[in-house]
Design an enzyme around this catalytic site. Structure first.
Site: not given
Lengths: 83, 419
Positions: B170, B309, B320, B341, B346, B407
């Site tokens: 990501c 994010h 976050e 998003k 995503h 990830f």
């Protein structure tokens, strides 16, 4: 040799429709590189012809220069396979 | 080209996108501002393994842009990247129809991509395991490789500088943009195409994502409102697809051809959580944000907008939130933070690039896009200004931050400023 398939016609169709080759540039004595087909595209081209005709060319025997030679090889394989 | 000593200033002179909202940076920003969701419930898989999965699919059709002879070796992700780059070049005043533009000869290519040609990978598996044949199309490897998007951009426009690909899930394209920024600033290259591309909405790959337990469930009000970052009722992320590409130039390169900047890239930070493969940790995120701000020479209270994010997973959004609180301290509530998003999903390897594009649009239009579908904020994010629908005008907006957390624990943050 009379064949049940017209491999040359198939080659011309594939070159013009899928590989973006100008039909006027194609003739039996032309080679793939003359027609602007690079080595990677050439192997993909042969693969697709094999798939459509249901045959496989042995890489060691699949040496051809011109479109006519490629057509002859393919027709020979189709004949051998009983097509 | 005359250059001063020391680090160069780096500007964005063009940007383009192919994504869940179609083609075009303006169209995409308009849809995101309106909170118009591209998320749908889509049928995937074959008859035996059919399923309905939430996705943010792009309406992009490669056949409308490329002849079969081009598509043969161009995966969907790469095709999207080329079309996004055409828009970016055009906006930058560089002719996308000119394959030999002198201005691009020494330019570099920096692209992010998580997976590569997912459809060719899946086709290869089907041939081998399902049709039980070892005959694979010779195009398979060039289609699958994750540096396909970078390679196609480099080949198409003759960019002979570095051609580099970053694969950090990501955070891939935030990193590719950040690394391009560093190379331009250091003076090794003066012009670049940089961004990211991802297209992996195939049946088998979607099933794998579902197995992780991170994909959202359909919301009672409909599929389109199912991705709900920071909302108490969030149930997960929704995968999207697309590409976003930028033209980056040093101040000198821009001046040489009389180009106009859209925004200035000010800072980049990257750090690893060194913690878990799928579980994020605040320490890496905080370090990436602090490094980006320090790199930009910007104090936290100078930031006027954060594009988070925020994927919509329970854990991800909470970590976050904690990271933002650490970086911005007690002032965290004074900084608008939004999670776009919710409407574009995503885009994984293209996420950072798309979100930087939206952040640049926010700076240019002085308008902050909303966190769509936010009705009841998560109890741990109550002190954040999460910009619910319909977003808001921000006439004084000058500096913004875009976060990308991956990830694998890779984090990247970009700081961008209005010009």
């Amino acid at each position: 040799m009379e064949s049940s398939v017209n491999a040359y016609a198939l080659i011309v169709e594939k070159l013009t429709q899928d590989f973006g080759v100008d039909a006027e540039a194609i003739h039996p004595g032309a080679t793939l590189s003359e027609l602007g087909i690079d080595s990677l595209s050439a192997v993909e081209f042969i693969f697709e012809l094999e798939d459509e005709l249901g045959v496989e060319l042995d890489p060691e025997e699949a040496e051809f220069e011109t479109l006519q030679e490629a057509a002859d090889l393919l027709e020979q394989r189709v004949e051998e396979k009983g097509g | 080209m005359a250059h001063s000593d020391g680090p160069r200033r780096v500007f964005i002179t063009g940007m383009g996108v192919v994504g869940p909202h179609g083609l075009g940076a303006d169209r995409t920003f308009e849809a995101v501002l309106e909170g118009r969701s591209a998320v749908t419930l889509s049928e995937t898989g074959s008859d035996e393994v059919a399923a309905e999965v939430l996705v943010a699919r792009s309406p992009f059709e490669a056949a409308e842009h490329f002849a079969r002879s081009e598509r043969m070796f161009m995966a969907r992700a790469a095709a999207m990247a080329v079309v996004a780059a055409e828009e970016a070049l055009d906006q930058a005043g560089l002719d996308p129809q000119d394959p030999e533009a002198e201005e691009l000869r020494d330019a570099g290519t920096w692209m992010g991509c998580g997976l590569g040609g997912a459809e060719a990978l899946e086709d290869g598996f089907q041939r081998y395991y399902q049709r039980r044949t070892r005959r694979a199309p010779p195009s398979t490897v060039p289609l699958i490789m994750a540096n396909g998007p970078a390679a196609h951009l480099s080949m198409r426009w003759g960019l002979q500088g570095p051609s580099l690909s970053y694969s950090m899930a990501c955070a891939s394209s935030a990193a590719s943009l950040g690394e391009a920024f560093r190379a331009l600033r250091a003076g090794s290259v003066h012009r670049a195409l940089a961004g990211g591309a991802e297209a992996m909405l195939t049946g088998g790959i979607l099933a794998a994502w579902e197995a992780l337990g991170v994909v959202a469930r359909t919301h009672p009000d409909g599929p389109e409102v199912s991705c709900r970052p920071f909302d108490a009722a969030r149930t997960g992320m929704v995968l999207g697809e697309g590409a976003a590409v930028f033209v980056l130039e040093t101040e000198e390169a821009m001046a040489d051809r009389g180009a106009e900047p859209l925004a200035q890239l000010l800072g980049y930070g990257t750090a690893s959580d060194a913690h878990g493969l799928t579980e994020p940790h605040a320490r890496g995120q905080v370090e990436a944000m602090r490094e980006a701000l320090a790199d930009a020479g910007v104090a936290p209270d100078e930031v006027g907008y954060v594009n988070a994010h925020a994927t919509g997973t329970h854990t991800g959004d909470r970590v976050e939130t904690a990271s933002l609180r650490q970086v911005f301290g007690e002032a965290v509530g004074a900084i608008p933070v939004s999670a776009t998003k919710a409407v574009h999903g995503h885009l994984v390897g293209a996420a950072g690039a798309l979100e930087l594009l939206l952040t640049v649009q926010a700076l240019r239009h002085r308008r902050i896009p909303p966190t769509a579908h936010l009705t009841e904020p998560d109890e741990e994010a109550l002190d954040l200004d999460l910009v619910p629908d319909p977003g808001r005008d921000a006439p004084g907006l000058g500096i913004a931050l875009s976060n990308s957390f991956a990830f694998g624990g890779s984090n990247a943050a970009l700081v961008v400023g209005r010009v």
